[in-house]
Design a protein around this motif. Structure first.
Motif, short mmCIF file in Angstrom:
data_model
loop_
_atom_site.label_atom_id
_atom_site.label_comp_id
_atom_site.label_asym_id
_atom_site.label_seq_id
_atom_site.Cartn_x
_atom_site.Cartn_y
_atom_site.Cartn_z
N TYR A 176 -12.12 3.84 7.02
CA TYR A 176 -11.83 4.57 8.13
C TYR A 176 -10.73 3.76 9.01
O TYR A 176 -10.96 2.56 9.38
N ILE A 177 -9.46 4.57 9.20
CA ILE A 177 -8.34 3.62 9.56
C ILE A 177 -7.97 4.59 10.84
O ILE A 177 -7.81 6.00 10.73
N GLY A 178 -7.53 4.00 11.94
CA GLY A 178 -6.98 4.65 13.08
C GLY A 178 -5.67 4.30 13.13
O GLY A 178 -5.20 3.17 13.08
N VAL A 179 -4.87 5.44 13.38
CA VAL A 179 -3.45 4.95 13.51
C VAL A 179 -2.91 5.89 14.80
O VAL A 179 -3.57 6.57 15.24
N SER A 180 -1.58 5.51 15.14
CA SER A 180 -1.07 6.01 16.36
C SER A 180 -0.88 7.56 16.31
O SER A 180 -0.63 8.09 15.26
N TYR A 181 -0.87 8.15 17.46
CA TYR A 181 -0.73 9.58 17.65
C TYR A 181 0.61 10.08 17.22
O TYR A 181 0.88 11.36 16.64
N ASP A 182 1.52 9.13 17.20
CA ASP A 182 2.82 9.47 17.02
C ASP A 182 3.39 9.33 15.55
O ASP A 182 4.31 9.88 15.10
N ALA A 183 2.30 8.91 14.52
CA ALA A 183 2.69 8.71 13.12
C ALA A 183 2.57 10.31 12.60
O ALA A 183 1.34 10.75 12.58
N PRO A 184 3.39 10.56 11.75
CA PRO A 184 3.19 12.12 11.23
C PRO A 184 1.85 11.75 9.93
O PRO A 184 1.82 10.94 9.21
N ALA A 185 1.33 12.90 9.75
CA ALA A 185 0.13 13.00 9.16
C ALA A 185 0.58 12.76 7.60
O ALA A 185 -0.28 12.11 6.80
N GLU A 186 1.59 13.57 7.29
CA GLU A 186 2.09 13.32 5.58
C GLU A 186 2.19 11.86 5.42
O GLU A 186 2.19 11.17 4.26
N LYS A 187 2.87 11.19 6.23
CA LYS A 187 3.44 9.57 6.07
C LYS A 187 2.19 8.66 6.18
O LYS A 187 2.17 7.94 5.12
N VAL A 188 1.16 9.18 7.20
CA VAL A 188 -0.05 8.32 7.10
C VAL A 188 -0.74 8.49 5.45
O VAL A 188 -1.18 7.57 4.95
N ARG A 189 -0.77 9.84 5.30
CA ARG A 189 -1.52 10.00 3.99
C ARG A 189 -0.79 9.40 2.72
O ARG A 189 -1.65 8.74 1.91
N GLU A 190 0.47 9.50 2.69
CA GLU A 190 1.17 8.61 1.65
C GLU A 190 1.04 7.19 1.46
O GLU A 190 0.62 6.78 0.42
N ALA A 191 0.96 6.74 2.81
CA ALA A 191 0.64 5.16 2.98
C ALA A 191 -0.84 4.86 2.57
O ALA A 191 -1.08 3.82 1.43
N LEU A 192 -1.73 5.57 2.72
CA LEU A 192 -3.30 5.25 2.29
C LEU A 192 -3.40 5.60 1.02
O LEU A 192 -4.03 4.92 0.12
N LEU A 193 -2.71 6.66 0.43
CA LEU A 193 -2.91 6.92 -0.90
C LEU A 193 -2.24 5.85 -1.96
O LEU A 193 -2.73 5.45 -3.11
N ALA A 194 -0.96 5.39 -1.50
CA ALA A 194 -0.60 4.16 -2.07
C ALA A 194 -1.25 2.98 -2.21
O ALA A 194 -1.45 2.13 -2.97
N ALA A 195 -1.99 2.79 -0.92
CA ALA A 195 -2.95 1.48 -0.94
C ALA A 195 -4.28 1.88 -1.80
O ALA A 195 -4.74 0.70 -2.28
N ALA A 196 -4.48 2.90 -2.20
CA ALA A 196 -5.57 3.30 -3.08
C ALA A 196 -5.35 3.14 -4.44
O ALA A 196 -6.19 3.22 -5.36
N SER A 218 -6.18 6.60 19.26
CA SER A 218 -5.57 6.88 17.90
C SER A 218 -6.42 8.01 17.26
O SER A 218 -7.48 8.65 17.67
N ILE A 219 -5.70 8.48 16.10
CA ILE A 219 -6.16 9.43 15.19
C ILE A 219 -6.87 8.66 13.95
O ILE A 219 -6.31 7.73 13.30
N GLN A 220 -8.12 9.15 13.61
CA GLN A 220 -8.94 8.41 12.74
C GLN A 220 -8.79 9.16 11.15
O GLN A 220 -9.01 10.26 11.25
N TYR A 221 -8.26 8.39 10.46
CA TYR A 221 -8.29 9.05 9.11
C TYR A 221 -9.26 8.28 7.99
O TYR A 221 -9.71 7.01 8.34
N LEU A 222 -9.82 9.06 7.11
CA LEU A 222 -10.78 8.55 6.19
C LEU A 222 -10.27 8.61 4.87
O LEU A 222 -9.78 9.55 4.32
N LEU A 223 -10.31 7.21 4.06
CA LEU A 223 -9.73 7.19 2.63
C LEU A 223 -10.89 7.11 1.79
O LEU A 223 -11.71 6.16 2.10
N MET A 224 -10.98 8.05 0.50
CA MET A 224 -12.17 7.77 -0.16
C MET A 224 -11.39 7.76 -1.54
O MET A 224 -10.67 8.62 -1.93
#
Length: 270
Positions: A176-196, A218-224
């Motif tokens: 579970y990762i919390g990021v800023s409300y200003d971060a674009p969703a696609e950019k966050v998704r790209e970063a998390l998938l790269a980390a995976a 923050s906006i909370q994303y879930l990486l599975m």
């Protein structure tokens, strides 16, 4: 039976009485040996755990020798009924004295027949977790990740909630990762998938990122992502570190709770 009765009993023993008893004992020993061999074959085909195998064989051996002693005593004219009654009282007294030990034995039978886990599995039994090292007659031994040994009585293990993390062969890592409300969703998704993209992370099913929750700061994303059961901790720690690295590389902030306090000056009454 008093001393006089015992002397009378031994005086009445003749060769004619002893020969049948000796034959019964010899034939009985041969039969016990044969039955134990047959019993061993049945147990081997059943693929029971070695602990259970030894326990059942010892119980069968005791039962067969007890029957042989009773038959031999009966052929000598001994009152087997009273002997059985004495054995029953003795066994009851022993069972009451070792009640806790017997409950652990029953628990081991339950564990070894229902197979909720095997040696080498990573399990959670009640509030304890670790790798199963041994399932003995009395205890189940766990090795924890921080180098401890936990001995759980089998009676407790058989009645506890058991979670087996190894039985399916793979586990899902949830981060579970919390990021800023200003971060674009696609950019966050790209970063998390790269980390995976870890060498030990499975690609079927593929890693997945979802927006999980809107929080105060923050906006909370879930990486599975999935990995083999034995690689779970290595993958979790490595990917967790990679998440921070990938977010920093893209300039995505990880916020922390903040509280803005505003003071309004009080107006003086004139």
């Amino acid at each position: 039976m008093d001393l006089a009765s015992i002397k009378k009993f031994f005086a009445s023993l003749t060769l004619q009485k002893l020969v049948p008893v000796i034959l019964i004992v010899v034939i009985g020993l041969l039969l016990v040996k044969l039955l134990l061999k047959l019993f061993d074959r049945v147990l081997e085909r059943s693929r029971l755990e070695r602990t259970m195998f030894s326990f059942l064989r010892a119980a069968m051996r005791t039962l067969l020798y007890t029957i042989l002693v009773l038959v031999a005593a009966s052929s000598l004219g001994v009152d087997v009924t009273s002997l059985v009654a004495i054995l029953s009282v003795v066994s009851l007294a022993i069972s009451l004295a070792v009640q806790n030990a017997l409950s652990n034995v029953v628990g081991s039978v339950t564990l070894l027949t229902t197979h909720p886990f095997h040696v080498g599995d990573f399990v959670e039994i009640g509030s304890d977790s670790g790798t199963v090292e041994e399932i003995s007659v009395s205890y189940t031994k766990l090795a924890t990740v921080d180098g401890k040994r936990i001995y759980i009585p089998n009676s407790d293990a058989a009645s506890a909630r058991i979670c087996n993390y190894s039985v399916e062969g793979r586990r899902r890592v949830d981060l579970y990762i919390g990021v800023s409300y200003d971060a674009p969703a696609e950019k966050v998704r790209e970063a998390l998938l790269a980390a995976a993209q870890h060498p030990k992370a499975l690609q079927d099913p593929a890693p997945l990122v979802v927006l999980n929750n809107y929080q105060d700061s923050s906006i909370q994303y879930l990486l599975m992502l999935w990995t083999a059961s034995g690689d779970y901790l290595d993958v979790r720690f490595a990917v967790n570190e990679a998440v921070k690295r990938e977010l920093d590389a893209r300039g995505i902030a990880i916020p922390y709770p903040q509280l803005d306090v505003h003071f309004e000056p009080q107006k003086r009454n004139t």
